[in-house]
Each structure stands twice: as structure tokens, then as C-alpha cells.
Design a protein around this motif. Sequence first.
Motif, short mmCIF file in Angstrom:
data_model
loop_
_atom_site.label_atom_id
_atom_site.label_comp_id
_atom_site.label_asym_id
_atom_site.label_seq_id
_atom_site.Cartn_x
_atom_site.Cartn_y
_atom_site.Cartn_z
N ILE A 522 46.42 48.76 69.87
CA ILE A 522 45.75 49.92 69.37
C ILE A 522 44.38 49.70 68.65
CG2 ILE A 522 48.12 51.05 69.08
CD1 ILE A 522 47.91 50.67 65.94
N LYS A 523 43.80 51.12 68.70
CA LYS A 523 42.39 50.65 67.87
C LYS A 523 42.89 50.64 66.31
CE LYS A 523 38.35 53.61 67.00
NZ LYS A 523 37.74 54.81 67.27
N VAL A 524 41.93 49.90 65.62
CA VAL A 524 41.92 49.61 64.36
C VAL A 524 40.70 49.57 63.60
CG1 VAL A 524 42.90 48.11 62.32
CG2 VAL A 524 44.06 48.17 64.59
N GLU A 525 40.38 50.43 62.58
CA GLU A 525 39.26 50.42 61.91
C GLU A 525 39.49 49.67 60.41
OE1 GLU A 525 36.40 54.21 63.33
OE2 GLU A 525 37.56 54.46 61.57
N TYR A 526 38.29 49.04 59.99
CA TYR A 526 38.67 48.44 58.62
C TYR A 526 37.61 48.87 57.72
CZ TYR A 526 41.64 45.09 61.72
OH TYR A 526 42.55 44.77 62.42
N HIS A 527 38.19 48.96 56.59
CA HIS A 527 37.38 49.24 55.30
C HIS A 527 37.53 47.72 54.40
CE1 HIS A 527 35.17 51.76 52.28
NE2 HIS A 527 35.70 50.57 51.48
N GLU A 528 36.49 46.93 54.51
CA GLU A 528 36.55 45.84 53.72
C GLU A 528 35.73 45.86 52.35
OE1 GLU A 528 35.03 42.72 56.41
OE2 GLU A 528 36.97 42.87 57.74
N PHE A 529 36.19 45.21 51.30
CA PHE A 529 35.61 45.48 50.05
C PHE A 529 34.60 44.35 49.81
CE2 PHE A 529 40.14 46.88 48.83
CZ PHE A 529 39.79 48.09 49.26
N GLY A 530 34.91 43.06 50.44
CA GLY A 530 33.90 41.87 50.19
C GLY A 530 33.96 41.30 48.98
N GLY A 531 33.39 40.14 48.76
CA GLY A 531 33.53 39.60 47.46
C GLY A 531 34.96 38.97 47.22
N ASN A 532 35.25 38.98 45.93
CA ASN A 532 36.39 38.72 45.29
C ASN A 532 37.03 40.02 44.54
OD1 ASN A 532 36.84 35.89 45.91
ND2 ASN A 532 35.32 35.42 44.25
N VAL A 558 41.51 48.63 42.66
CA VAL A 558 40.80 47.55 43.02
C VAL A 558 40.43 46.92 41.73
CG1 VAL A 558 39.79 48.79 45.11
CG2 VAL A 558 38.52 48.61 43.04
N HIS A 559 40.11 45.67 41.94
CA HIS A 559 39.91 44.71 40.86
C HIS A 559 38.75 43.56 41.42
CE1 HIS A 559 40.02 42.41 36.99
NE2 HIS A 559 40.22 41.63 37.77
N ASP A 560 37.64 43.32 40.72
CA ASP A 560 36.82 42.41 40.93
C ASP A 560 37.00 41.34 40.14
OD1 ASP A 560 34.58 40.91 41.34
OD2 ASP A 560 32.98 42.72 41.46
N GLU A 561 37.24 40.19 40.86
CA GLU A 561 37.73 38.95 39.97
C GLU A 561 36.50 38.01 39.67
OE1 GLU A 561 40.53 36.59 42.10
OE2 GLU A 561 42.15 38.12 42.24
N ASP A 562 35.51 38.30 40.14
CA ASP A 562 34.29 37.96 39.58
C ASP A 562 33.66 38.45 38.38
OD1 ASP A 562 34.17 36.04 41.68
OD2 ASP A 562 32.61 37.28 43.04
N THR A 563 33.65 39.62 38.08
CA THR A 563 33.51 40.38 37.13
C THR A 563 34.48 40.75 35.97
OG1 THR A 563 33.52 42.57 38.13
CG2 THR A 563 31.41 41.31 38.03
N ASN A 564 35.86 40.39 36.56
CA ASN A 564 37.06 40.99 35.72
C ASN A 564 36.87 42.36 35.44
OD1 ASN A 564 39.70 40.55 34.82
ND2 ASN A 564 38.66 40.15 32.25
#
Length: 605
Positions: A522-532, A558-564
Motif C-alpha cells: 500500500i501507499k505510505v506517506e511519512y512525516h519525519e522529524f529529523g535530528g534526535n 515530541v522531545h528534542d534530545e539535543d536541546t532537551n
Amino acid sequence: MAFTSKMAFRMNCSAQSRPSLLENIDRVKTRFPSSYKPLLKGLQQLPVQLDVPKCIKNASAKLLDAFVDSTFQFADQRVLPSQSNFGPVDELNEPFVITSIEGKIPDDFPEGVYIRNGPNPLFGGLKSTNSIFGKTAHIWIEGEGMLHALYFDKGGDGGSWTVRYNNKYVETETFKIEKQRNKPSFLPAIEGSPPAILLAYLFNMLRFGKVNKDLSNTNVFEHSGKFYSISENHLPQEIDIFSLQTLRDWDINGTWHRPFNSHPKIAPGTGELVVFGVDALKPYMEVGIVSADGKRLVHKADLKLNRCTLCHDIGVTERYNVIMDFPLTIDIMRLIKGGPLIKFDKEDYARIGIMPRYGDADSIRWFEVEPNCTFHIINCFEEGDEVVVRGCRSLESILSESLGMELDKSEWVSGRLRSKEPVVQDAKYSSNDELLFSRSYEWRLNMKTGEAVERNLSGTKISLEFPMINPNVNGVKNKFGFTQTVHEPASISSGMPKFGGLAKLYFEETENEEGEESEGHIKVEYHEFGGNTFCTGAAFVPKEGGLEEDDGWIITFVHDEDTNTSKVYIIDTKNFTSEPVAKITFPCRVPYGFHGAFMPIPLHN
């Protein structure tokens, strides 16, 4: 993953509904290894039965407490830097207003409350124990549960948005006991040396009437205009959305006492609530039907399974309940014989049962399928002679992956037993972890011919978990589904599941990419956050008056592990790959969790 498994063993404290501990010991003592029999003899001499209030008050219980406290030494499980956001946070005293919002909350976004559950163990984090009987430890989905709530209030005049945040422990009886004692009291009884787990199991049952503390996978949902959580009594408890406090127990006449209950489902058409639970002792699984007004348990059936399958989800269609009987099992006798309490046996059978809504064990139609582990169902529906079941399926179980390790060659690392030595990988896969990652999968079960046809819907490119759909199509045929996507490198390196994005599944469209990998998928679209940056607790928010099934938003912590830094994203599902329409930044850290739900409710009223 949660993983939202209700893995707290809960024993009914009524002597009338369960044999006494001494009777249970008499029943199983002949099957214990000889090294355990002195312990059993000693336990038989204790004048204690499974009447917990009386046990706590008498002298024998105090002696037992002293013995346990002196025998089992608690220790903190090591936490890797990559696991830091799985750690607990302090409970807030009151909600606070969030002022940092990037983008714009849509004008037609509904007022309401977005709630996500998660583990938040007391006393600093997960614990392991050492004793003369061996070691035990909590696994990563355990610990006291905390709810995190974000309130969206547009005010009575329909003006600008006010957004507030609050968190609160789920105040179960076990939580209250440990808070009162002000120290760890419940012995880990899931992972470790079989003798130590068995002793922890027995001692927890003697001291508290249950063998493990309440777990963090408390689900929150709306039913008949009220809001409920699934927690200690394994049926919904009504909660006050504004204080996140339990108002009343919803135990129906004391007739429902199944643990591990996790994902109730609202039946399409009738509005009835289908609940279920499994137990380590017979009856292993029961299914119940709660009336549409939320007041009565109108049906209950023992499915008469011959094993305790660790089932975390149930499916519903317009006429049927869908039962997953897969080979991830809990077996006390296996533990007594020196094996693991929880085990995934890929050589054992797997089957899916189709049960009439008000059916019993004899009315279930069973379909044999390939052995697998499926924690979460995407949706189920009827199509002609077939019942179609879609879920997130893996070939191994993350819950039992470490249970066969030798303790002297392993170490406890934040809820997972990790080998100190290099691991020999299966040559069939790029890594052993590939077996643990789940993909979207479909079973078509023909009620007329008895045939079961199964297929991988999305291939193996991306691992998908924690599915969600528009709640208006639950139990009927749907075009779209949404999931969180596993960030495999981050998950492998940390030993904990991390989700680096979201996926939109188009069930009625095929993938148009070239190559063998996409053939027939099936068709799948992705929404990626990027980074950590990683998400948890994603939920679908339908647009009021939306004309199409995918009119709405995905909301997720969501949580950005680089900036906490912790945030909540709102993503337009019609423009799924675009940037979030709003990013709401918290002044405090919000740890990773499990399931989320959005409750539309006019807060200004």
C-alpha cells in the motif's frame, strides 16, 4: 510498544473467589523443584491468606515485611545517556499556561484535552533487586503511571487560544501504599532469575494481594460523554479531566477482576464498550460488554483458553469481537520449573478468534495464522464473507527478547537486560533487532470457507507501531490509518523504542515506487522529524464537520534530545508531509510515554 500492556498481576482479594494462598501452595507444591520445597513449607506455616487488609494488620504480616525488607535489596537500574528522557519527572501542583507557540493553532481545531499516559516510577526510576535467591528487575514499561494533559481553551467568545499543561500520577492503591511507605516496596516480578521471580511473586501476593505494582500503561478514552481510564480495577474508572483524579471505581458488582486489560473498544452502531482481560491463572481470558450508558456489565464470557496469552488489544466489527491468541505467554508453572515467566515461542501456535458480540467460548471461530507478536490492532471490519484484521505485527516479542540471557553475562540497563558480550546475529536479517520491529499487516479470515489469507501491507522498509484511525470508522471499513515510525538506529543503540516520525497509510492505494520492495504494498506517506527528535502518544483529532475520513490533525508529544526540549506538534493530515501547523513548547521536560487520546470538550463551560 506499550507496550500499553497491562502487565500487573492482580489477585482478587476475596477468599470466596480465589483459593487461599495455602490452598494454592498445596495444589502446586508437588510440581516445585525440590530446592523450593523448604520455602513452601515455611510459607504454609504462616497464618496468612489472601485477605490483604487482615494480613497487613496482623503480626505475621509485619514479620513477613521485615523478612522481605532484609532479604531483597533494591538498586537503581543503570540509565544510558540515550535513555535520559525515559526518566521520571516531578508531579506538578497545578496547571500552567504555555505561551511559546510557533505557527498557529487552527481556528477549527476543537476545544478539548489531549492526554497521554506513560511510566513515571517513584523514587528516582526503575529498580532491580538482589537477594540470596537471585536477581529481579522491572522492565521498561513498568512503574507508576502518570498522565500528561494539554488543555485547549478558546474561551466563550471564540477568541484566541489559551493552552495549559498539567501532569498527575494515577493514584492507584499500590501508588498510595508506596507513597505512604516512602520507599520501594513492591518486588520486581517479571524479569530475572526464576527462583527470585517466584519468591517476589509470592511475597507481593502475601503483602499486597497482587504480585506486581500497577503499571504505567493507563489508557484514557471517552465513552457516553464521560471520560475514563483503565487502571487498577481493570475496568474503566471515571476521571475528572480537569484534575486528572479518579472520581469513582467502575467495578461492576465485584464481578470483574481480570488483569492486563488495556484497549477497550466501542462497538460500531451500538456504542457498547467491549472490554477484556487476561490472567496468569484460569480463566486465562474473559471478554465483557458494558452497556452504552456506561453503567452495567451486560455480558461476560470465559473464552476457555488453555494458556495465558499476553494479549494487549481486542478488535471489534459490527457483529464480532476479534481475539488474538498469539504465542507470547505468561506461565507460572514454566517459571516454577526454572523457565521465564514471560516467553515468546515462535514454534507454538497462533490463531485469531472471531466471536459474536454476545458469544461464548463455543461460538468462537478460530483461524490458524503464522506465529507472530501483535500488540496493537489498527482496525477490523467485515467485507462480504471475510473479517479483515489489520495490525502492527512483528516476528519476535520485545517483551521477552532478553529473558533467556544469562544473568552473570548481562546487566540491567534502564528496564532491559543487555548482554555484556557481542551478540551473534541471525544471518537472515541485518540485525537481530529487525525481528522485533513491527510492520503493518493484514489477515483476511473467511467465515464461510475457514481460509486465512495474510500479507504484509507496507513491506519492511520502515517499522510502524502505535496505530490510530479516525475514531468514527472504528469497526467498519476504513481508507486511512496512521502510525508512529520506529527510528531503528536510535532504538537499537538505546535498547528502548524511539519513534522518529509518523506514517499515513493509504489502504486503498498501492505504492507507485519501482522495485521489488514496493510490489503489491500500500501507499505510505511519512512525516519525519529529523535530528534526535522523537514522538510518543500520537492521536488523531477529527475535524468537526469534516467531509472525508482523513480530515483532521495528528497531535503528538515530541522531545528534542539535543536541546532537551519537549513540545507538542499539530500536523494537518491532509498535508501530511508538510511542517506542523503549530509547535507548542513546554518550559519543562515531558518524558516519553505510550498512548495518547484527544477528548473534545468545551472547556470554557
